[in-house]
Design a protein around this motif. Structure first.
Motif, PDB file in Angstrom:
ATOM      1  N   MET A   1      -6.685   8.748  48.975  1.00 28.89           N
ATOM      2  CA  MET A   1      -7.755   7.304  49.001  1.00 28.89           C
ATOM      3  C   MET A   1      -7.494   6.889  48.299  1.00 28.89           C
ATOM      4  O   MET A   1      -6.740   7.135  47.492  1.00 28.89           O
ATOM      5  CB  MET A   1      -8.764   9.010  48.932  1.00 28.89           C
ATOM      6  CG  MET A   1      -9.057   9.393  47.240  1.00 28.89           C
ATOM      7  SD  MET A   1     -10.354  10.683  47.553  1.00 28.89           S
ATOM      8  CE  MET A   1      -8.682  12.073  47.761  1.00 28.89           C
ATOM      9  N   ARG A   2      -8.321   5.703  48.309  1.00 30.84           N
ATOM     10  CA  ARG A   2      -8.668   4.380  46.632  1.00 30.84           C
ATOM     11  C   ARG A   2      -9.235   5.574  46.006  1.00 30.84           C
ATOM     12  O   ARG A   2      -9.979   5.809  46.057  1.00 30.84           O
ATOM     13  CB  ARG A   2      -8.973   4.050  47.982  1.00 30.84           C
ATOM     14  CG  ARG A   2      -7.866   3.312  49.242  1.00 30.84           C
ATOM     15  CD  ARG A   2      -7.417   1.566  49.239  1.00 30.84           C
ATOM     16  NE  ARG A   2      -9.276   1.089  49.828  1.00 30.84           N
ATOM     17  CZ  ARG A   2      -8.732   0.307  50.677  1.00 30.84           C
ATOM     18  NH1 ARG A   2      -8.366  -0.017  51.604  1.00 30.84           N
ATOM     19  NH2 ARG A   2      -9.982  -0.063  51.511  1.00 30.84           N
ATOM     20  N   ILE A   3      -9.515   4.120  44.969  1.00 32.50           N
ATOM     21  CA  ILE A   3     -10.084   4.598  44.256  1.00 32.50           C
ATOM     22  C   ILE A   3     -11.544   4.321  43.819  1.00 32.50           C
ATOM     23  O   ILE A   3     -12.090   5.292  43.803  1.00 32.50           O
ATOM     24  CB  ILE A   3      -9.795   3.418  42.848  1.00 32.50           C
ATOM     25  CG1 ILE A   3      -9.504   3.674  41.060  1.00 32.50           C
ATOM     26  CG2 ILE A   3     -10.521   1.937  43.166  1.00 32.50           C
ATOM     27  CD1 ILE A   3      -9.988   2.955  40.213  1.00 32.50           C
ATOM     28  N   GLY A  11     -17.922  11.213  40.516  1.00 36.76           N
ATOM     29  CA  GLY A  11     -19.007  10.886  39.994  1.00 36.76           C
ATOM     30  C   GLY A  11     -18.103   9.876  38.745  1.00 36.76           C
ATOM     31  O   GLY A  11     -19.364   9.352  37.606  1.00 36.76           O
ATOM     32  N   VAL A  12     -16.954   9.773  38.712  1.00 36.52           N
ATOM     33  CA  VAL A  12     -16.363   9.149  37.433  1.00 36.52           C
ATOM     34  C   VAL A  12     -16.100   7.302  37.265  1.00 36.52           C
ATOM     35  O   VAL A  12     -15.413   6.855  38.408  1.00 36.52           O
ATOM     36  CB  VAL A  12     -15.357   9.751  37.356  1.00 36.52           C
ATOM     37  CG1 VAL A  12     -14.582   8.740  36.038  1.00 36.52           C
ATOM     38  CG2 VAL A  12     -15.705  11.069  36.909  1.00 36.52           C
ATOM     39  N   LEU A  17     -10.988   5.900  35.688  1.00 36.58           N
ATOM     40  CA  LEU A  17      -9.774   6.592  36.617  1.00 36.58           C
ATOM     41  C   LEU A  17      -8.977   5.722  36.300  1.00 36.58           C
ATOM     42  O   LEU A  17      -7.709   6.355  35.908  1.00 36.58           O
ATOM     43  CB  LEU A  17     -10.540   6.736  37.686  1.00 36.58           C
ATOM     44  CG  LEU A  17     -11.188   7.249  38.360  1.00 36.58           C
ATOM     45  CD1 LEU A  17     -11.901   7.120  40.061  1.00 36.58           C
ATOM     46  CD2 LEU A  17     -11.489   8.538  38.182  1.00 36.58           C
ATOM     47  N   ARG A  18      -9.023   4.745  35.991  1.00 36.28           N
ATOM     48  CA  ARG A  18      -7.962   3.571  34.911  1.00 36.28           C
ATOM     49  C   ARG A  18      -7.255   3.657  34.893  1.00 36.28           C
ATOM     50  O   ARG A  18      -6.400   3.726  34.051  1.00 36.28           O
ATOM     51  CB  ARG A  18      -8.510   2.328  35.554  1.00 36.28           C
ATOM     52  CG  ARG A  18      -8.742   1.436  36.626  1.00 36.28           C
ATOM     53  CD  ARG A  18      -8.607  -0.256  37.280  1.00 36.28           C
ATOM     54  NE  ARG A  18      -9.018  -0.623  38.958  1.00 36.28           N
ATOM     55  CZ  ARG A  18     -10.032  -1.031  39.188  1.00 36.28           C
ATOM     56  NH1 ARG A  18     -11.445  -1.039  38.115  1.00 36.28           N
ATOM     57  NH2 ARG A  18     -10.877  -0.631  40.063  1.00 36.28           N
ATOM     58  N   TYR A  19      -8.496   4.111  33.659  1.00 41.03           N
ATOM     59  CA  TYR A  19      -8.035   4.490  31.678  1.00 41.03           C
ATOM     60  C   TYR A  19      -7.532   5.652  31.764  1.00 41.03           C
ATOM     61  O   TYR A  19      -6.593   6.018  31.313  1.00 41.03           O
ATOM     62  CB  TYR A  19      -9.810   4.228  30.868  1.00 41.03           C
ATOM     63  CG  TYR A  19      -9.172   4.741  29.530  1.00 41.03           C
ATOM     64  CD1 TYR A  19      -9.212   4.266  28.712  1.00 41.03           C
ATOM     65  CD2 TYR A  19      -9.888   6.053  29.324  1.00 41.03           C
ATOM     66  CE1 TYR A  19      -8.601   3.871  27.514  1.00 41.03           C
ATOM     67  CE2 TYR A  19      -9.567   6.663  28.046  1.00 41.03           C
ATOM     68  CZ  TYR A  19      -9.460   5.763  26.909  1.00 41.03           C
ATOM     69  OH  TYR A  19      -8.765   6.435  26.056  1.00 41.03           O
ATOM     70  N   TYR A  20      -7.786   6.353  32.413  1.00 46.38           N
ATOM     71  CA  TYR A  20      -7.374   7.816  32.568  1.00 46.38           C
ATOM     72  C   TYR A  20      -5.668   7.796  32.477  1.00 46.38           C
ATOM     73  O   TYR A  20      -4.757   8.126  32.530  1.00 46.38           O
ATOM     74  CB  TYR A  20      -8.318   9.185  33.282  1.00 46.38           C
ATOM     75  CG  TYR A  20      -8.981   9.442  32.787  1.00 46.38           C
ATOM     76  CD1 TYR A  20      -9.525   8.956  31.724  1.00 46.38           C
ATOM     77  CD2 TYR A  20     -10.718   9.905  33.604  1.00 46.38           C
ATOM     78  CE1 TYR A  20     -10.931   9.323  31.150  1.00 46.38           C
ATOM     79  CE2 TYR A  20     -10.726  10.065  33.787  1.00 46.38           C
ATOM     80  CZ  TYR A  20     -12.048  10.142  32.290  1.00 46.38           C
ATOM     81  OH  TYR A  20     -12.989  10.214  31.068  1.00 46.38           O
ATOM     82  N   GLU A  21      -5.430   7.422  33.682  1.00 47.26           N
ATOM     83  CA  GLU A  21      -4.481   6.685  34.906  1.00 47.26           C
ATOM     84  C   GLU A  21      -3.564   6.338  33.287  1.00 47.26           C
ATOM     85  O   GLU A  21      -1.880   6.571  32.832  1.00 47.26           O
ATOM     86  CB  GLU A  21      -3.984   5.315  35.935  1.00 47.26           C
ATOM     87  CG  GLU A  21      -2.503   5.196  36.117  1.00 47.26           C
ATOM     88  CD  GLU A  21      -2.929   4.879  36.821  1.00 47.26           C
ATOM     89  OE1 GLU A  21      -4.121   4.357  38.102  1.00 47.26           O
ATOM     90  OE2 GLU A  21      -1.645   3.533  37.132  1.00 47.26           O
ATOM     91  N   SER A  41      -5.510  16.241  45.295  1.00 43.35           N
ATOM     92  CA  SER A  41      -5.743  17.549  44.810  1.00 43.35           C
ATOM     93  C   SER A  41      -6.808  16.337  43.686  1.00 43.35           C
ATOM     94  O   SER A  41      -6.828  17.080  42.310  1.00 43.35           O
ATOM     95  CB  SER A  41      -4.897  17.737  44.569  1.00 43.35           C
ATOM     96  OG  SER A  41      -3.255  17.012  43.927  1.00 43.35           O
ATOM     97  N   ASP A  42      -6.281  15.173  43.318  1.00 44.19           N
ATOM     98  CA  ASP A  42      -6.860  14.436  42.339  1.00 44.19           C
ATOM     99  C   ASP A  42      -8.331  14.291  42.265  1.00 44.19           C
ATOM    100  O   ASP A  42      -8.686  14.527  41.269  1.00 44.19           O
ATOM    101  CB  ASP A  42      -6.436  12.794  42.194  1.00 44.19           C
ATOM    102  CG  ASP A  42      -4.559  12.580  42.916  1.00 44.19           C
ATOM    103  OD1 ASP A  42      -4.268  13.511  40.802  1.00 44.19           O
ATOM    104  OD2 ASP A  42      -4.457  11.310  42.478  1.00 44.19           O
ATOM    105  N   VAL A  43      -8.764  14.963  43.101  1.00 48.61           N
ATOM    106  CA  VAL A  43     -10.851  15.448  43.075  1.00 48.61           C
ATOM    107  C   VAL A  43     -10.980  16.055  41.695  1.00 48.61           C
ATOM    108  O   VAL A  43     -11.357  16.003  41.280  1.00 48.61           O
ATOM    109  CB  VAL A  43     -10.617  15.759  44.118  1.00 48.61           C
ATOM    110  CG1 VAL A  43     -12.255  15.629  43.938  1.00 48.61           C
ATOM    111  CG2 VAL A  43     -10.946  14.351  44.801  1.00 48.61           C
TER     112      VAL A  43
END
Lengths: 121, 121
Positions: A1-3, A11-12, A17-21, A41-43
Motif C-alpha cells: 500500500m502507499r503512504i 492515524g499517523v 511515516l517518512r521520518y520513521y523511515e 504488516s507495516d500497519v
DNA sequence: CTAAGCTCTGACATCCATGTCAGAGTCAAA
DNA sequence: TTTGACTCTGACATGGATGTCAGAGCTTAG
C-alpha cells in the motif's frame, strides 16, 4: 500500500511515516516512480512504534528493539545483550512509575472512602 | 533549603527545578531576597517528577497527578462536595496514566519475551 | 566591609518528535 | 488527455525538556 493509506489506517501523519523511515524504523520498498510501497504488516509495526514512543522510548532505541518483535514473526534476528539490558532498565522505570501511581490512587481511594457518606454519589 | 542544595541532593539541574516550578510542579516559598525556599519534602517530589518523566509522562500530566501524591503528606483534606469531585477526577487521571504505563510495559514484556533465550539472565 | 559563591530573571541554543508548506513529478478516472 | 488526487524531497516552524550564559542582586566567611 502507499503512504496515504498507511497514514489513514494508522492515524499517523505521513510526515511521520517518512521520518520513521529516515530513523530506520520502517523500510518500505519503492515503486519505479519512487513511491513508497508498504507491507500489510507495516500497519501493526507503525502501531507498535507509536506505543513504544508513548512509553518514553526514542526512535533510536526503538530501532534496536523492533527486530526483536520481528523474531516473533519467525525471522531470526540476533539481539545484543546490552539492548536487552536497556529494555529491562526501561521496564524497571515503568514499573516504578506504575507503582507510584498505584500507591497514589490507593491513597486517594482511602480518602474517598473516608468521605462522609452523604457526599458520596 | 535553597535551590543549590535541592539540585545537589536530587542531581537535577537548577535550570530544571525552575522549569518545573514554571510548569506548576513545584511551588517553593520565596525569601524576602527572592530566593526560592524548598521544603524537605520537595526532595522526594523532585525524584517522583523525574521518575514520571522518564516513564513518558509530560509535565502537564504530572501536574494533574502530583496533587494526588501530596495527599500522602498526611494533610487533612477538607471534604466538601467539590473537593470530592476533584478527587474523583484526579483518580480518573491516575487510572488513565496507570493504564497507559501498563500497556507500555506489556509491550516491552512482549519484546523481551521474544528475545533469544541465551540472552536471558 | 569585601570577596567568593549563591541566586535571580531572561534570553538564546539544542535535541527530538512533529507540523506545514512549496514545487515538481505520478496516477487514475472521466 | 486532462484534471484532481496522490506522492516525492527538502526546507522551515513548533513544542517540550534541557543546557548555557550574562548581568544584577544576595549571603556569608574572613
Amino acid at each position: 500500500m502507499r503512504i496515504g493509506e498507511l497514514s489513514r489506517r494508522t492515524g499517523v501523519h505521513e510526515r511521520l511515516l517518512r521520518y520513521y523511515e529516515q530513523q530506520g524504523l520502517l523500510y518500505p520498498e519503492r515503486a519505479p516512480s519512487g513511491y513508497r510501497s508498504y507491507q500489510e504488516s507495516d500497519v501493526e509495526t507503525v502501531r507498535r512504534i507509536r506505543r513504544l514512543l508513548s512509553a518514553g522510548l526514542n526512535t533510536e532505541t526503538i530501532a534496536t528493539v523492533l527486530p526483536c518483535v520481528r523474531v516473533k514473526a519467525g525471522n531470526l534476528v540476533p539481539v545484543c545483550p546490552e539492548v536487552i539490558d536497556d529494555l529491562r532498565a526501561h521496564r524497571e522505570r515503568l514499573t516504578q512509575a506504575i507503582e507510584e501511581l498505584l500507591a497514589s490512587r490507593d491513597l486517594l481511594d482511602a480518602v474517598l472512602e473516608a468521605a462522609p457518606l452523604e457526599l458520596t454519589r
